[in-house]
Each structure stands twice: as structure tokens, then as C-alpha cells.
Design a protein around this motif. Sequence first.
Motif, PDB file in Angstrom:
ATOM      1  N   PRO A   1      -0.584  18.550  -8.397  1.00  0.00           N
ATOM      2  CA  PRO A   1       0.258  19.381  -7.544  1.00  0.00           C
ATOM      3  C   PRO A   1      -0.021  19.196  -6.046  1.00  0.00           C
ATOM      4  N   ASN A   2      -1.209  18.730  -5.716  1.00  0.00           N
ATOM      5  CA  ASN A   2      -1.593  18.498  -4.317  1.00  0.00           C
ATOM      6  C   ASN A   2      -2.122  17.071  -4.182  1.00  0.00           C
ATOM      7  N   PRO A   3      -1.236  16.095  -4.311  1.00  0.00           N
ATOM      8  CA  PRO A   3      -1.666  14.700  -4.379  1.00  0.00           C
ATOM      9  C   PRO A   3      -2.336  14.215  -3.104  1.00  0.00           C
TER      10      PRO A   3
ATOM     11  N   VAL B   1       0.866  -1.179   0.000  1.00  0.00           N
ATOM     12  CA  VAL B   1       0.000   0.000   0.000  1.00  0.00           C
ATOM     13  C   VAL B   1       0.899   1.225   0.000  1.00  0.00           C
ATOM     14  N   VAL B   2       0.578   2.183  -0.845  1.00  0.00           N
ATOM     15  CA  VAL B   2       1.322   3.431  -0.920  1.00  0.00           C
ATOM     16  C   VAL B   2       0.338   4.585  -0.786  1.00  0.00           C
ATOM     17  N   SER B   3       0.770   5.644  -0.106  1.00  0.00           N
ATOM     18  CA  SER B   3      -0.075   6.833   0.056  1.00  0.00           C
ATOM     19  C   SER B   3       0.732   8.085  -0.243  1.00  0.00           C
ATOM     20  N   MET B   4       0.031   9.093  -0.715  1.00  0.00           N
ATOM     21  CA  MET B   4       0.630  10.399  -0.950  1.00  0.00           C
ATOM     22  C   MET B   4      -0.367  11.445  -0.483  1.00  0.00           C
TER      23      MET B   4
ATOM     24  N   PHE C   1      -4.539  -0.109  -7.589  1.00  0.00           N
ATOM     25  CA  PHE C   1      -5.925  -0.043  -7.183  1.00  0.00           C
ATOM     26  C   PHE C   1      -6.072   1.153  -6.257  1.00  0.00           C
ATOM     27  N   PHE C   2      -6.982   2.063  -6.578  1.00  0.00           N
ATOM     28  CA  PHE C   2      -7.168   3.281  -5.805  1.00  0.00           C
ATOM     29  C   PHE C   2      -8.167   3.050  -4.675  1.00  0.00           C
ATOM     30  N   VAL C   3      -7.640   3.024  -3.465  1.00  0.00           N
ATOM     31  CA  VAL C   3      -8.454   2.885  -2.256  1.00  0.00           C
ATOM     32  C   VAL C   3      -9.101   4.225  -1.934  1.00  0.00           C
ATOM     33  N   ARG C   4      -8.330   5.295  -2.114  1.00  0.00           N
ATOM     34  CA  ARG C   4      -8.782   6.669  -1.860  1.00  0.00           C
ATOM     35  C   ARG C   4      -8.151   7.582  -2.902  1.00  0.00           C
ATOM     36  N   GLY C   5      -8.780   8.711  -3.130  1.00  0.00           N
ATOM     37  CA  GLY C   5      -8.178   9.753  -3.955  1.00  0.00           C
ATOM     38  C   GLY C   5      -8.213   9.450  -5.435  1.00  0.00           C
ATOM     39  N   GLN C   6      -7.216  10.017  -6.145  1.00  0.00           N
ATOM     40  CA  GLN C   6      -7.193   9.894  -7.596  1.00  0.00           C
ATOM     41  C   GLN C   6      -5.785  10.033  -8.148  1.00  0.00           C
TER      42      GLN C   6
END
Length: 181
Positions: free
Chosen positions: A147-149, A76-79, A106-111
Motif C-alpha cells: 500500500p505504501n510502495p 530503471v523504474v521507481s515507485m 533487480f531491486f536496487v532499493r526497497g522491496q
Amino acid sequence: MSQLTVYSTESPDRPVLRTTEFPAIRKSLAKAGILLERWSANREVGDATDNDRILAAYQHEIDRLIAERGYQSYDVVSMHPQHPDKAAFRQKFLAEHTHAEDEVRFFVRGQGLFVIHHDDRVYAMLCEKDDLISVPAGTKHWFDMGPNPRFTAIRLFNNPEGWVAKFTGDDIARDFPLLDN
């Protein structure tokens, strides 16, 4: 909302297709060899859910892909917008590159915006929560987190060492729209 915009490589200012219709998106991406799926968690996944619980919520889907495609590892990776290296990471991923393995997210959250350069077309796929995209090994592409991941994604790998990019040196990515968040 997930969205696909398709361009001719010769006309980055004039889309030939723009759609939010999931069946049309899947059909168009399949022409370029790209897999797009929607996944559902088998339990609640909130903003504060930790990585182990995120993986547990989607383990049934992860196991299915491992069985079908032979992936060897996942994480799992997050930004987030406050990440101190967000600008450097964004720049690195904006350059067209390929991989010796599939790039699966696979996008758990965000875009995030995956842009695939296939033949004389550029497919800009805005992936959002519940979208899984699989870009086959050797496929030219780039990724824009904006710009605001703000995203959390599950990554699956054929190579136990993880993500290794081979940059093409082509500057095509600079001609196409970026994610503006």
C-alpha cells in the motif's frame, strides 16, 4: 530480509515452507523455473543516485545477462508512497498474469512481493535490495508493491516494447497474503 513462503494452492493459510536462507530459496524457486541471484554494485548507490548512475553501477551484471539470455533493452523504474497512481498500479499488478517474455527485475532499493503460481504451489518471494528475480515467459504470477510502495528496480526485456501482460482471469491471487508495508 529476502524471504520465500511456499503454499499449496489448496491451503493459502498454511505455508509448507518459509525461509530466509538464500541457498534454500534459490533451490526451491529453481523447481518452478525461477532464477534468483544477488548482485553487487561496482560503485556506491545512494538514495539520491540518478538512473544513469544506477545503470552504470550494475552494467557488468546487466551485460552478463544480456549475453546469457539475449535481452534487448533495460531501464530503471521507481515507485514511492506519494505517487498519485500507486493504488491503481498496485491493483493492476495484483491480478494473475503471464508474459510472452521473461519478467526480470533487480531491486536496487526497497522491496516487492513476486508471487508465482506453478502447478499446485504458490511461491511468494519477497525481493529486497540486491535481489534479481527472473520469472520465465508463460509463468503465471502476480506482483504486490504494498500500500505504501518504495522501490527502485532495473527491468530487462526481451521485447523492446517492454512489459506486456496477458491476464489469466483466475482470481487465485485474492486468496493469498499481500505485502503489508
